[in-house]
Design a protein around this motif. Structure first.
Motif, PDB file in Angstrom:
ATOM      1  N   ALA A 136      16.562  -9.733 -21.587  1.00 52.46           N
ATOM      2  CA  ALA A 136      16.835 -10.403 -20.309  1.00 52.46           C
ATOM      3  C   ALA A 136      15.569 -10.504 -19.468  1.00 52.46           C
ATOM      4  O   ALA A 136      15.350 -11.501 -18.774  1.00 52.46           O
ATOM      5  CB  ALA A 136      17.919  -9.651 -19.547  1.00 52.46           C
ATOM      6  N   THR A 137      14.703  -9.482 -19.537  1.00 55.03           N
ATOM      7  CA  THR A 137      13.451  -9.507 -18.780  1.00 55.03           C
ATOM      8  C   THR A 137      12.527 -10.598 -19.295  1.00 55.03           C
ATOM      9  O   THR A 137      11.956 -11.370 -18.514  1.00 55.03           O
ATOM     10  CB  THR A 137      12.744  -8.140 -18.870  1.00 55.03           C
ATOM     11  OG1 THR A 137      13.586  -7.135 -18.286  1.00 55.03           O
ATOM     12  CG2 THR A 137      11.418  -8.161 -18.129  1.00 55.03           C
ATOM     13  N   LEU A 138      12.381 -10.676 -20.599  1.00 56.73           N
ATOM     14  CA  LEU A 138      11.488 -11.677 -21.185  1.00 56.73           C
ATOM     15  C   LEU A 138      11.948 -13.093 -20.856  1.00 56.73           C
ATOM     16  O   LEU A 138      11.131 -13.961 -20.506  1.00 56.73           O
ATOM     17  CB  LEU A 138      11.407 -11.474 -22.697  1.00 56.73           C
ATOM     18  CG  LEU A 138      10.811 -10.138 -23.163  1.00 56.73           C
ATOM     19  CD1 LEU A 138      10.843 -10.038 -24.680  1.00 56.73           C
ATOM     20  CD2 LEU A 138       9.392  -9.961 -22.645  1.00 56.73           C
ATOM     21  N   ILE A 139      13.251 -13.345 -20.966  1.00 61.03           N
ATOM     22  CA  ILE A 139      13.779 -14.680 -20.665  1.00 61.03           C
ATOM     23  C   ILE A 139      13.622 -14.994 -19.171  1.00 61.03           C
ATOM     24  O   ILE A 139      13.225 -16.097 -18.780  1.00 61.03           O
ATOM     25  CB  ILE A 139      15.258 -14.782 -21.081  1.00 61.03           C
ATOM     26  CG1 ILE A 139      15.395 -14.632 -22.600  1.00 61.03           C
ATOM     27  CG2 ILE A 139      15.851 -16.108 -20.632  1.00 61.03           C
ATOM     28  CD1 ILE A 139      14.680 -15.687 -23.404  1.00 61.03           C
ATOM     29  N   SER A 140      13.909 -14.017 -18.326  1.00 60.15           N
ATOM     30  CA  SER A 140      13.847 -14.245 -16.879  1.00 60.15           C
ATOM     31  C   SER A 140      12.427 -14.501 -16.408  1.00 60.15           C
ATOM     32  O   SER A 140      12.196 -15.314 -15.502  1.00 60.15           O
ATOM     33  CB  SER A 140      14.445 -13.041 -16.134  1.00 60.15           C
ATOM     34  OG  SER A 140      15.803 -12.853 -16.469  1.00 60.15           O
ATOM     35  N   VAL A 141      11.457 -13.792 -17.004  1.00 59.27           N
ATOM     36  CA  VAL A 141      10.063 -13.974 -16.600  1.00 59.27           C
ATOM     37  C   VAL A 141       9.618 -15.421 -16.787  1.00 59.27           C
ATOM     38  O   VAL A 141       8.888 -15.987 -15.956  1.00 59.27           O
ATOM     39  CB  VAL A 141       9.145 -13.022 -17.399  1.00 59.27           C
ATOM     40  CG1 VAL A 141       7.679 -13.460 -17.304  1.00 59.27           C
ATOM     41  CG2 VAL A 141       9.293 -11.594 -16.891  1.00 59.27           C
ATOM     42  N   LEU A 142      10.075 -16.053 -17.862  1.00 54.77           N
ATOM     43  CA  LEU A 142       9.643 -17.416 -18.176  1.00 54.77           C
ATOM     44  C   LEU A 142      10.158 -18.450 -17.176  1.00 54.77           C
ATOM     45  O   LEU A 142       9.552 -19.508 -17.003  1.00 54.77           O
ATOM     46  CB  LEU A 142      10.104 -17.787 -19.595  1.00 54.77           C
ATOM     47  CG  LEU A 142       9.459 -16.978 -20.728  1.00 54.77           C
ATOM     48  CD1 LEU A 142      10.101 -17.342 -22.058  1.00 54.77           C
ATOM     49  CD2 LEU A 142       7.952 -17.216 -20.768  1.00 54.77           C
ATOM     50  N   SER A 143      11.277 -18.147 -16.512  1.00 57.46           N
ATOM     51  CA  SER A 143      11.867 -19.121 -15.589  1.00 57.46           C
ATOM     52  C   SER A 143      11.790 -18.698 -14.129  1.00 57.46           C
ATOM     53  O   SER A 143      12.213 -19.437 -13.235  1.00 57.46           O
ATOM     54  CB  SER A 143      13.344 -19.352 -15.959  1.00 57.46           C
ATOM     55  OG  SER A 143      14.072 -18.133 -15.875  1.00 57.46           O
ATOM     56  N   PHE A 144      11.220 -17.518 -13.859  1.00 53.20           N
ATOM     57  CA  PHE A 144      11.280 -16.958 -12.515  1.00 53.20           C
ATOM     58  C   PHE A 144      10.205 -17.554 -11.609  1.00 53.20           C
ATOM     59  O   PHE A 144       9.050 -17.714 -12.005  1.00 53.20           O
ATOM     60  CB  PHE A 144      11.120 -15.441 -12.568  1.00 53.20           C
ATOM     61  CG  PHE A 144      11.276 -14.754 -11.241  1.00 53.20           C
ATOM     62  CD1 PHE A 144      12.526 -14.600 -10.663  1.00 53.20           C
ATOM     63  CD2 PHE A 144      10.169 -14.273 -10.563  1.00 53.20           C
ATOM     64  CE1 PHE A 144      12.675 -13.973  -9.438  1.00 53.20           C
ATOM     65  CE2 PHE A 144      10.305 -13.643  -9.334  1.00 53.20           C
ATOM     66  CZ  PHE A 144      11.561 -13.494  -8.787  1.00 53.20           C
ATOM     67  N   PHE A 204       3.480 -10.063 -19.538  1.00 54.84           N
ATOM     68  CA  PHE A 204       3.659  -9.643 -20.928  1.00 54.84           C
ATOM     69  C   PHE A 204       2.617  -8.605 -21.335  1.00 54.84           C
ATOM     70  O   PHE A 204       2.920  -7.651 -22.058  1.00 54.84           O
ATOM     71  CB  PHE A 204       3.605 -10.861 -21.857  1.00 54.84           C
ATOM     72  CG  PHE A 204       4.825 -11.727 -21.786  1.00 54.84           C
ATOM     73  CD1 PHE A 204       6.080 -11.218 -22.104  1.00 54.84           C
ATOM     74  CD2 PHE A 204       4.733 -13.055 -21.388  1.00 54.84           C
ATOM     75  CE1 PHE A 204       7.211 -12.019 -22.032  1.00 54.84           C
ATOM     76  CE2 PHE A 204       5.869 -13.858 -21.314  1.00 54.84           C
ATOM     77  CZ  PHE A 204       7.113 -13.330 -21.644  1.00 54.84           C
ATOM     78  N   MET A 205       1.387  -8.767 -20.860  1.00 54.44           N
ATOM     79  CA  MET A 205       0.327  -7.811 -21.189  1.00 54.44           C
ATOM     80  C   MET A 205       0.577  -6.445 -20.538  1.00 54.44           C
ATOM     81  O   MET A 205       0.153  -5.422 -21.060  1.00 54.44           O
ATOM     82  CB  MET A 205      -1.030  -8.360 -20.723  1.00 54.44           C
ATOM     83  CG  MET A 205      -1.489  -9.605 -21.465  1.00 54.44           C
ATOM     84  SD  MET A 205      -1.996  -9.255 -23.155  1.00 54.44           S
ATOM     85  CE  MET A 205      -3.509  -8.349 -22.863  1.00 54.44           C
ATOM     86  N   SER A 206       1.286  -6.455 -19.396  1.00 54.41           N
ATOM     87  CA  SER A 206       1.462  -5.224 -18.621  1.00 54.41           C
ATOM     88  C   SER A 206       2.782  -4.520 -18.894  1.00 54.41           C
ATOM     89  O   SER A 206       3.032  -3.450 -18.322  1.00 54.41           O
ATOM     90  CB  SER A 206       1.372  -5.548 -17.118  1.00 54.41           C
ATOM     91  OG  SER A 206       0.163  -6.201 -16.807  1.00 54.41           O
ATOM     92  N   LEU A 207       3.633  -5.088 -19.740  1.00 61.14           N
ATOM     93  CA  LEU A 207       4.944  -4.478 -19.984  1.00 61.14           C
ATOM     94  C   LEU A 207       4.875  -3.012 -20.393  1.00 61.14           C
ATOM     95  O   LEU A 207       5.708  -2.210 -19.956  1.00 61.14           O
ATOM     96  CB  LEU A 207       5.716  -5.279 -21.037  1.00 61.14           C
ATOM     97  CG  LEU A 207       6.559  -6.448 -20.520  1.00 61.14           C
ATOM     98  CD1 LEU A 207       7.220  -7.181 -21.674  1.00 61.14           C
ATOM     99  CD2 LEU A 207       7.606  -5.966 -19.519  1.00 61.14           C
ATOM    100  N   PRO A 208       3.904  -2.600 -21.235  1.00 62.40           N
ATOM    101  CA  PRO A 208       3.861  -1.164 -21.581  1.00 62.40           C
ATOM    102  C   PRO A 208       3.742  -0.249 -20.370  1.00 62.40           C
ATOM    103  O   PRO A 208       4.266   0.881 -20.380  1.00 62.40           O
ATOM    104  CB  PRO A 208       2.616  -1.067 -22.470  1.00 62.40           C
ATOM    105  CG  PRO A 208       2.494  -2.414 -23.094  1.00 62.40           C
ATOM    106  CD  PRO A 208       2.923  -3.371 -22.016  1.00 62.40           C
ATOM    107  N   LEU A 209       3.083  -0.703 -19.301  1.00 64.86           N
ATOM    108  CA  LEU A 209       2.927   0.126 -18.098  1.00 64.86           C
ATOM    109  C   LEU A 209       4.270   0.406 -17.439  1.00 64.86           C
ATOM    110  O   LEU A 209       4.417   1.421 -16.735  1.00 64.86           O
ATOM    111  CB  LEU A 209       2.001  -0.564 -17.094  1.00 64.86           C
ATOM    112  CG  LEU A 209       0.576  -0.853 -17.553  1.00 64.86           C
ATOM    113  CD1 LEU A 209      -0.195  -1.568 -16.452  1.00 64.86           C
ATOM    114  CD2 LEU A 209      -0.131   0.440 -17.944  1.00 64.86           C
ATOM    115  N   LEU A 210       5.248  -0.487 -17.644  1.00 68.18           N
ATOM    116  CA  LEU A 210       6.580  -0.290 -17.057  1.00 68.18           C
ATOM    117  C   LEU A 210       7.336   0.840 -17.746  1.00 68.18           C
ATOM    118  O   LEU A 210       8.268   1.391 -17.176  1.00 68.18           O
ATOM    119  CB  LEU A 210       7.400  -1.578 -17.154  1.00 68.18           C
ATOM    120  CG  LEU A 210       7.487  -2.456 -15.911  1.00 68.18           C
ATOM    121  CD1 LEU A 210       8.280  -3.714 -16.214  1.00 68.18           C
ATOM    122  CD2 LEU A 210       8.094  -1.704 -14.738  1.00 68.18           C
TER     123      LEU A 210
END
Length: 237
Positions: A136-144, A204-210
């Motif tokens: 849901a995060t990946l899909i939402s990021v693309l349209s947010f 996308f590059m920063s997702l590991p920090l989350l």
């Protein structure tokens, strides 16, 4: 259905229950918490709240922590092993534009987080919490569309362009995202994380920090503390 756990909790307390046990996830627990609380903040101090985690995200149990094993958690409840916990109270406008009040025990977020939750609630949770929230995060990021928000913390206001703002009592939300690694549920204040104007690639590059607790090392992420937060925007947030 939605809101039913709040009504059941109020009925149980009115009938003299000494413990109300929530079995489910953080959404169910939130409804039970709201059953404990009245709009003016009064609560039945002699009634305890038990929690058996069986939900999608499982975020509160990561902070407190609460065991997943049924026998262990029931033993704790039966032995009255409890701790005090802060709550947040949010005043907002609902989807019909009406003023509303709600309490939260873990994390209140607005911006991308709300749209992710909305997408998760509409979709299947067959693959579990981590996959559901990540997809849901990946899909939402693309349209947010990032939001312009005037945010006030302890009365000090600033204008920000934000991907997401998290007002945190616990450390995790979104199925394991450690959005507030220094938050404590009983310190009397919120940890506030503002994720700023990140590009899609940067997200996308920063997702590991989350997930690894290093979210505040990103130069476009800011951390604040406070007991009162306000937020206003001309956009739908």
């Amino acid at each position: 259905g939605p809101g039913h756990a709040t009504l059941l909790t109020r009925e149980a307390i009115q009938s003299g229950a000494g413990i109300v046990v929530s079995v489910g996830g953080d959404g169910t627990l939130n409804e039970v918490v709201n059953g404990f609380m009245s709009l003016d903040g009064a609560r039945p101090s002699e009634v305890l709240l038990g929690f058996v985690p069986r939900g999608t995200g499982g975020d509160l149990r990561r902070t407190v922590p609460i065991p997943r094993e049924l026998d262990r958690v029931l033993d704790l409840i039966q032995a009255r092993r409890f701790r005090t916990m802060d709550l947040g109270r949010v005043r907002y406008r609902d989807h019909q534009g009406r003023p509303a009040v709600r309490y939260f025990h873990n994390v209140l977020s607005f911006g991308l987080g709300g749209e992710v939750d909305e997408r998760v609630n509409r979709s299947s949770k067959f693959f579990g919490g981590f996959v559901s929230f990540m997809w849901a995060t990946l899909i939402s990021v693309l349209s947010f569309e990032k939001k312009s928000i005037r945010i006030g913390i302890e009365g000090a206001e600033q204008d920000v362009v934000a991907l997401n703002v998290a007002v945190a009592n616990g450390q995790y939300h979104g199925g394991g995202m450690r959005v507030a690694p220094e938050a404590r549920v009983d310190d009397g204040r919120f940890d506030i994380t503002v994720i700023g104007d990140l590009s899609v690639l940067d997200v996308f590059m920063s997702l590991p920090l989350l997930y690894n607790g290093k979210i505040h090392t990103h130069p476009k992420v800011a951390r604040f503390e406070g007991v009162r937060v306000t937020a206003v925007s001309d956009q739908r947030v």
